[in-house]
Design a protein around this motif. Structure first.
Motif, PDB file in Angstrom:
ATOM      1  N   LEU A  51       9.947  13.912  16.115  1.00  0.00           N
ATOM      2  CA  LEU A  51       9.689  14.683  14.902  1.00  0.00           C
ATOM      3  C   LEU A  51       9.204  13.768  13.778  1.00  0.00           C
ATOM      4  CD1 LEU A  51      11.865  17.534  13.496  1.00  0.00           C
ATOM      5  CD2 LEU A  51      11.065  15.750  11.974  1.00  0.00           C
ATOM      6  N   LEU A  52       9.873  12.624  13.616  1.00  0.00           N
ATOM      7  CA  LEU A  52       9.463  11.678  12.573  1.00  0.00           C
ATOM      8  C   LEU A  52       8.086  11.092  12.869  1.00  0.00           C
ATOM      9  CD1 LEU A  52      12.820   9.788  11.930  1.00  0.00           C
ATOM     10  CD2 LEU A  52      11.678  11.417  10.412  1.00  0.00           C
ATOM     11  N   ASP A  53       7.767  10.946  14.142  1.00  0.00           N
ATOM     12  CA  ASP A  53       6.475  10.385  14.514  1.00  0.00           C
ATOM     13  C   ASP A  53       5.335  11.338  14.160  1.00  0.00           C
ATOM     14  OD1 ASP A  53       4.928   8.270  16.008  1.00  0.00           O
ATOM     15  OD2 ASP A  53       4.406  10.026  17.208  1.00  0.00           O
ATOM     16  N   ILE A  54       5.576  12.638  14.292  1.00  0.00           N
ATOM     17  CA  ILE A  54       4.530  13.625  14.033  1.00  0.00           C
ATOM     18  C   ILE A  54       4.519  14.073  12.579  1.00  0.00           C
ATOM     19  CG2 ILE A  54       5.692  15.853  14.403  1.00  0.00           C
ATOM     20  CD1 ILE A  54       2.512  14.713  16.216  1.00  0.00           C
ATOM     21  N   LEU A  55       5.596  13.826  11.851  1.00  0.00           N
ATOM     22  CA  LEU A  55       5.777  14.347  10.495  1.00  0.00           C
ATOM     23  C   LEU A  55       4.658  13.988   9.515  1.00  0.00           C
ATOM     24  CD1 LEU A  55       7.674  15.866   8.531  1.00  0.00           C
ATOM     25  CD2 LEU A  55       8.847  13.681   8.134  1.00  0.00           C
ATOM     26  N   PRO A  56       4.093  12.767   9.542  1.00  0.00           N
ATOM     27  CA  PRO A  56       3.048  12.463   8.551  1.00  0.00           C
ATOM     28  C   PRO A  56       1.886  13.440   8.540  1.00  0.00           C
ATOM     29  CG  PRO A  56       3.776  10.448   9.622  1.00  0.00           C
ATOM     30  CD  PRO A  56       4.435  11.577  10.354  1.00  0.00           C
ATOM     31  N   HIS A  57       1.519  14.007   9.699  1.00  0.00           N
ATOM     32  CA  HIS A  57       0.362  14.909   9.742  1.00  0.00           C
ATOM     33  C   HIS A  57       0.519  16.102   8.794  1.00  0.00           C
ATOM     34  CE1 HIS A  57      -1.753  12.690  12.724  1.00  0.00           C
ATOM     35  NE2 HIS A  57      -0.976  13.004  13.739  1.00  0.00           N
ATOM     36  N   PRO A  58       1.559  16.921   8.938  1.00  0.00           N
ATOM     37  CA  PRO A  58       1.667  18.050   8.004  1.00  0.00           C
ATOM     38  C   PRO A  58       1.946  17.618   6.569  1.00  0.00           C
ATOM     39  CG  PRO A  58       3.604  17.928   9.428  1.00  0.00           C
ATOM     40  CD  PRO A  58       2.616  16.959   9.978  1.00  0.00           C
ATOM     41  N   VAL A  59       2.551  16.444   6.394  1.00  0.00           N
ATOM     42  CA  VAL A  59       2.831  15.980   5.029  1.00  0.00           C
ATOM     43  C   VAL A  59       1.538  15.642   4.302  1.00  0.00           C
ATOM     44  CG1 VAL A  59       3.877  14.142   3.650  1.00  0.00           C
ATOM     45  CG2 VAL A  59       5.169  15.179   5.519  1.00  0.00           C
ATOM     46  N   TYR A  60       0.676  14.825   4.915  1.00  0.00           N
ATOM     47  CA  TYR A  60      -0.531  14.427   4.176  1.00  0.00           C
ATOM     48  C   TYR A  60      -1.509  15.592   4.011  1.00  0.00           C
ATOM     49  CZ  TYR A  60      -2.877  13.391   8.749  1.00  0.00           C
ATOM     50  OH  TYR A  60      -3.423  13.444  10.010  1.00  0.00           O
ATOM     51  N   LEU A  61      -1.454  16.582   4.911  1.00  0.00           N
ATOM     52  CA  LEU A  61      -2.284  17.775   4.702  1.00  0.00           C
ATOM     53  C   LEU A  61      -1.802  18.563   3.489  1.00  0.00           C
ATOM     54  CD1 LEU A  61      -2.787  19.060   8.368  1.00  0.00           C
ATOM     55  CD2 LEU A  61      -4.500  17.999   6.881  1.00  0.00           C
ATOM     56  N   LEU A  62      -0.497  18.699   3.357  1.00  0.00           N
ATOM     57  CA  LEU A  62       0.058  19.382   2.189  1.00  0.00           C
ATOM     58  C   LEU A  62      -0.315  18.641   0.906  1.00  0.00           C
ATOM     59  CD1 LEU A  62       1.962  21.589   1.033  1.00  0.00           C
ATOM     60  CD2 LEU A  62       3.846  19.976   1.363  1.00  0.00           C
ATOM     61  N   LEU A  63      -0.195  17.320   0.939  1.00  0.00           N
ATOM     62  CA  LEU A  63      -0.504  16.522  -0.247  1.00  0.00           C
ATOM     63  C   LEU A  63      -1.980  16.615  -0.617  1.00  0.00           C
ATOM     64  CD1 LEU A  63       1.611  13.304   0.429  1.00  0.00           C
ATOM     65  CD2 LEU A  63       2.165  15.232  -1.058  1.00  0.00           C
ATOM     66  N   LEU A  64      -2.842  16.766   0.386  1.00  0.00           N
ATOM     67  CA  LEU A  64      -4.274  16.876   0.110  1.00  0.00           C
ATOM     68  C   LEU A  64      -4.565  18.027  -0.850  1.00  0.00           C
ATOM     69  CD1 LEU A  64      -7.305  16.210   0.818  1.00  0.00           C
ATOM     70  CD2 LEU A  64      -7.083  17.954   2.608  1.00  0.00           C
ATOM     71  N   VAL A  65      -3.969  19.191  -0.590  1.00  0.00           N
ATOM     72  CA  VAL A  65      -4.213  20.355  -1.446  1.00  0.00           C
ATOM     73  C   VAL A  65      -3.493  20.199  -2.781  1.00  0.00           C
ATOM     74  CG1 VAL A  65      -3.994  22.859  -1.635  1.00  0.00           C
ATOM     75  CG2 VAL A  65      -4.541  21.819   0.569  1.00  0.00           C
ATOM     76  N   LEU A  66      -2.257  19.709  -2.753  1.00  0.00           N
ATOM     77  CA  LEU A  66      -1.513  19.541  -4.003  1.00  0.00           C
ATOM     78  C   LEU A  66      -2.219  18.570  -4.945  1.00  0.00           C
ATOM     79  CD1 LEU A  66       2.205  19.398  -2.780  1.00  0.00           C
ATOM     80  CD2 LEU A  66       1.045  21.283  -3.946  1.00  0.00           C
ATOM     81  N   GLU A  67      -2.807  17.515  -4.391  1.00  0.00           N
ATOM     82  CA  GLU A  67      -3.490  16.531  -5.231  1.00  0.00           C
ATOM     83  C   GLU A  67      -4.730  17.125  -5.888  1.00  0.00           C
ATOM     84  OE1 GLU A  67      -4.130  13.346  -2.531  1.00  0.00           O
ATOM     85  OE2 GLU A  67      -2.072  12.593  -2.666  1.00  0.00           O
ATOM     86  N   GLN A  68      -5.367  18.085  -5.210  1.00  0.00           N
ATOM     87  CA  GLN A  68      -6.549  18.716  -5.793  1.00  0.00           C
ATOM     88  C   GLN A  68      -6.186  19.882  -6.708  1.00  0.00           C
ATOM     89  OE1 GLN A  68      -9.884  19.478  -3.141  1.00  0.00           O
ATOM     90  NE2 GLN A  68      -9.061  18.074  -1.622  1.00  0.00           N
ATOM     91  N   ALA A  69      -5.000  20.459  -6.505  1.00  0.00           N
ATOM     92  CA  ALA A  69      -4.645  21.680  -7.226  1.00  0.00           C
ATOM     93  C   ALA A  69      -3.778  21.449  -8.449  1.00  0.00           C
ATOM     94  CB  ALA A  69      -3.922  22.642  -6.282  1.00  0.00           C
ATOM     95  N   GLY A  70      -3.039  20.345  -8.483  1.00  0.00           N
ATOM     96  CA  GLY A  70      -2.103  20.142  -9.580  1.00  0.00           C
ATOM     97  C   GLY A  70      -2.252  18.781 -10.222  1.00  0.00           C
ATOM     98  N   ASN A  71      -1.583  18.613 -11.350  1.00  0.00           N
ATOM     99  CA  ASN A  71      -1.573  17.341 -12.064  1.00  0.00           C
ATOM    100  C   ASN A  71      -0.152  16.798 -12.110  1.00  0.00           C
ATOM    101  OD1 ASN A  71      -4.388  17.393 -12.824  1.00  0.00           O
ATOM    102  ND2 ASN A  71      -3.853  19.003 -14.293  1.00  0.00           N
ATOM    103  N   GLY A  72      -0.046  15.496 -12.290  1.00  0.00           N
ATOM    104  CA  GLY A  72       1.271  14.891 -12.394  1.00  0.00           C
ATOM    105  C   GLY A  72       1.674  14.197 -11.113  1.00  0.00           C
ATOM    106  N   THR A  73       2.959  13.929 -11.012  1.00  0.00           N
ATOM    107  CA  THR A  73       3.477  13.196  -9.861  1.00  0.00           C
ATOM    108  C   THR A  73       3.996  14.156  -8.796  1.00  0.00           C
ATOM    109  OG1 THR A  73       5.664  13.048 -10.891  1.00  0.00           O
ATOM    110  CG2 THR A  73       4.128  11.228 -11.282  1.00  0.00           C
ATOM    111  N   ILE A  74       4.019  13.656  -7.560  1.00  0.00           N
ATOM    112  CA  ILE A  74       4.558  14.427  -6.444  1.00  0.00           C
ATOM    113  C   ILE A  74       6.083  14.375  -6.497  1.00  0.00           C
ATOM    114  CG2 ILE A  74       4.762  14.548  -3.934  1.00  0.00           C
ATOM    115  CD1 ILE A  74       2.056  15.436  -4.887  1.00  0.00           C
ATOM    116  N   GLU A  75       6.711  15.544  -6.327  1.00  0.00           N
ATOM    117  CA  GLU A  75       8.170  15.627  -6.388  1.00  0.00           C
ATOM    118  C   GLU A  75       8.685  16.408  -5.182  1.00  0.00           C
ATOM    119  OE1 GLU A  75      11.652  17.551  -9.268  1.00  0.00           O
ATOM    120  OE2 GLU A  75       9.524  17.826  -9.733  1.00  0.00           O
ATOM    121  N   LEU A  76       9.627  15.823  -4.466  1.00  0.00           N
ATOM    122  CA  LEU A  76      10.296  16.538  -3.374  1.00  0.00           C
ATOM    123  C   LEU A  76      11.438  17.337  -3.989  1.00  0.00           C
ATOM    124  CD1 LEU A  76      10.559  17.078  -0.331  1.00  0.00           C
ATOM    125  CD2 LEU A  76      12.042  15.070  -0.180  1.00  0.00           C
TER     126      LEU A  76
END
Length: 627
Positions: free
Chosen positions: A142-167
């Motif tokens: 699970l940890l090995d595959i986890l980066p894929h959905p994470v960086y896809l989510l961040l791709l849209v958030l980085e284009q859609a919002g401003n500020g820092t990423i918060e979990l």
């Protein structure tokens, strides 16, 4: 080109791909002798940070397979070092270069201000690795595959919002599902990664004020619903428009993959090209440092949560010491093995499970002791401490002849010899009904002859048959009482999955082989576990060999009824044997032509239906305690 790998076999395999490749035992030797411009680090995750640091110190641009690093501090140090030296860093985030991501990014401005993002990934864990290698346990996969959905989510958030990423929040289920809320500015996205959810899916969904986008990474398509969609006409035509997009997009994606005959992961070659072009042109890396850092940061927090849950799970599943009357169970993390372990513990028998890989916390059974050992290379005496019986249920279930020789034959011999050396005299070997010879029409009993052509039904049957012979032969030689138990096809009526001899599922179509009235030699996995545990305490009451079956063999129609209960939309197509037999002959001829020197597999024989004499198991069944 040069490669560093301590394995001679790996170096030889690489030379088979690139004949002139220079091979080195260590990365330090490679860096000193080859002086590369770019280094690809595709080693286990724990080694990524030190190897990346060494490559940067040698003046190399680096590509690091995901996960980039396990700790955000290491990622920051690597990126700082690269920036100071003017070197580029890239990671294995190839989904960013797959067609669905590119299409979604192109249309993202069209949906207006993003209101919601969802990144979802469900997958089946890998249980077998080539060459008999040990696979990662489920939570590590699970940890090995986890980066894929994470960086896809961040791709849209980085284009859609401003500020820092918060979990914002993070939850983990008992059996490997991650739920997370990730926010950037006023936009919040959901992340779901699951080992449980079915069907297997991977998608990224963005919803805006003027429509939505759905990027499907399994089908390599994007469905667009651009516009408010609030009118009656929109509601009427939207499903047809999206269905058309799915049909044409899937067809085009399949054609691209077929025509290109792409052997690497989709998007990987494109990512490499972009990275190399950045190096040549002096442009920034195709992956931003911020994206790399935030991906590592979120993955690290998930890993920490998994470790905390593991500690709690291990404390809750504290093993009972195996000091006397213990039972050693190999294959105790498998389908049958888990039921054996539960049933033994219910009978107050201490249990030590010997497994090739450490089970995830949610795979453990409370009260059982777990020991990691590859018994194909030897079974040390300490594995048997405090035990008086061995149940050897481990066997290879995939791969070719070499894998079955190693993990079925070799493991069986080592377990028998190890048990004898430890002074154990009782050994239950779990075989299979598949090892029995074809009958003549009469019901097949427990002492029916073994199949004379052991390789005629493929590596699995060969491995099972030869390991059964080996267990009996070596056991007799060393003075062990070896009982051979041959379960039929294992089924779980509580969560029914069809046995292989019933047929093959193709999507929502099930091709059933034979006749609805054919009876199959199957056995409920729960009953099997309870029977084997009962055998340990009633050794002299159980003959050997024994065919372990349901006392009354069900018909194929009855088994399909179980399947339909959980799959009401299933369509069943029957393939009669008079059609299967000529197809099997054709397949055998093709195998002989395409694989000369290798034994052909008789498909008709694999799907053959044999009548079994269940009178003995029917007499013993009333003594087995209920669930």
């Amino acid at each position: 080109m040069a490669v560093a790998d301590p394995s001679e076999a790996a170096q030889t395999a690489m030379r088979g791909i690139v004949a002139a490749v220079a091979s080195f035992k260590t990365p330090d030797e490679l860096l000193a002798a080859a002086r590369p411009d770019v280094v690809h680090i595709i080693t286990p995750p724990a080694s990524h940070a030190p190897l990346a640091q060494a490559a940067l110190e040698a003046g190399c641009h680096i590509y690091v397979e995901k996960p980039f690093t396990e700790r955000v501090e290491d990622a920051q140090r690597i990126l700082d070092e690269a920036r100071a030296k003017g070197l580029l860093v890239c990671a294995g985030h190839q989904l960013l270069y797959e067609p669905p991501t590119r299409v979604l990014a192109r249309y993202l401005p069209s949906i207006g201000q993003v209101a919601h993002v969802e990144s979802y990934f469900s997958f089946r864990t890998v249980r077998h690795a080539p060459g008999g290698r040990t696979v990662l346990r489920a939570d590590h996969q699970l940890l090995d595959i986890l980066p894929h959905p994470v960086y896809l989510l961040l791709l849209v958030l980085e284009q859609a919002g401003n500020g820092t990423i918060e979990l914002v929040s993070l939850e983990l289920s008992q059996a490997g599902t991650v739920h997370a809320l990730v926010r950037r500015g006023g936009v919040t996205g959901t992340l779901v990664v699951t080992l449980e959810g079915r069907p297997v899916e991977s998608y990224l969904r963005a919803v805006g004020r003027n429509g939505s986008l759905f990027a499907d990474y399994v089908r390599s398509t994007v469905q667009r619903a651009i516009g408010p969609g609030s009118s009656g006409i929109d509601k009427l035509f939207a499903p047809y428009r999206q269905a058309w997009q799915l049909l044409t997009g899937t067809t085009a994606a399949m054609a691209r993959r077929f025509l290109k005959r792409q052997q690497s992961y989709p998007g990987l070659a494109e990512l490499f090209s972009a990275f190399y072009e950045s190096i040549r042109s002096g442009a920034p890396s195709p992956l931003s440092p911020e994206s790399l850092l935030e991906t590592v940061r979120i993955c690290e927090k998930v890993a920490q949560a998994l470790r905390e849950r593991e500690a709690k799970a291990l404390a809750a599943a504290a093993p009972r010491p195996v000091e006397s009357r213990g039972v050693i169970v190999t294959g105790g993390t498998g389908f049958l093995g888990k039921e054996i372990v539960r049933s033994l513990l219910a009978r107050n028998r201490p249990v030590r499970v010997v497994a090739r890989r450490e089970p995830s916390p949610w795979e453990r059974i409370a009260g059982a002791e777990y020991v990691v050992a590859d018994v194909a290379t030897g079974a040390a005496v300490h594995l048997f401490k405090g035990a008086d019986t061995v149940i050897h249920a481990a066997a290879e279930t995939a791969g070719g002849w070499d894998e079955h020789r190693r993990n079925s034959l070799n493991a069986t011999e080592q377990m028998v010899r190890g048990a004898a050396a430890a002074g154990i005299t009782r050994f239950i070997h779990i075989s299979s009904l598949a090892v029995l010879a074809q009958g003549t029409g009469d019901p097949i009993g427990d002492n029916h002859p073994l199949e004379p052509d052991s390789k005629g039904s493929g590596p699995y049957v060969w491995g099972k048959l030869e390991s059964e012979r080996l267990a009996v032969l070596v056991g007799n030689e060393l003075g062990l009482s070896v009982k051979v138990v041959r379960p039929g096809a294992l089924v779980d009526y509580r969560d029914f999955d069809p046995p292989g001899r019933l047929g093959k599922r193709l999507g929502n179509i099930f091709v059933a082989v034979g006749s609805p009235s054919d009876r199959l030699g199957v056995v409920d996995v729960g009953f099997s576990g309870r029977f084997l545990a009962w055998t340990v305490d009633h050794w002299d009451d159980v003959p050997s060999p024994l065919n372990l079956l349901d006392p009354v063999s069900p018909t194929k129609r009855e088994l399909l009824d179980h399947l339909r209960k959980a799959n009401p939309d299933l369509t069943v197509i029957w393939l009669p044997r008079f059609v299967l037999i000529p197809l099997s002959w054709t397949a055998m001829l093709a195998q002989k032509l395409l694989r000369p020197g290798k034994p052909p597999i008789n498909i008709a024989k694999v799907f053959s239906v044999l009548p079994y004499d269940t009178s003995l198991i029917a007499k013993l069944a009333p003594h087995i305690p209920p669930q």
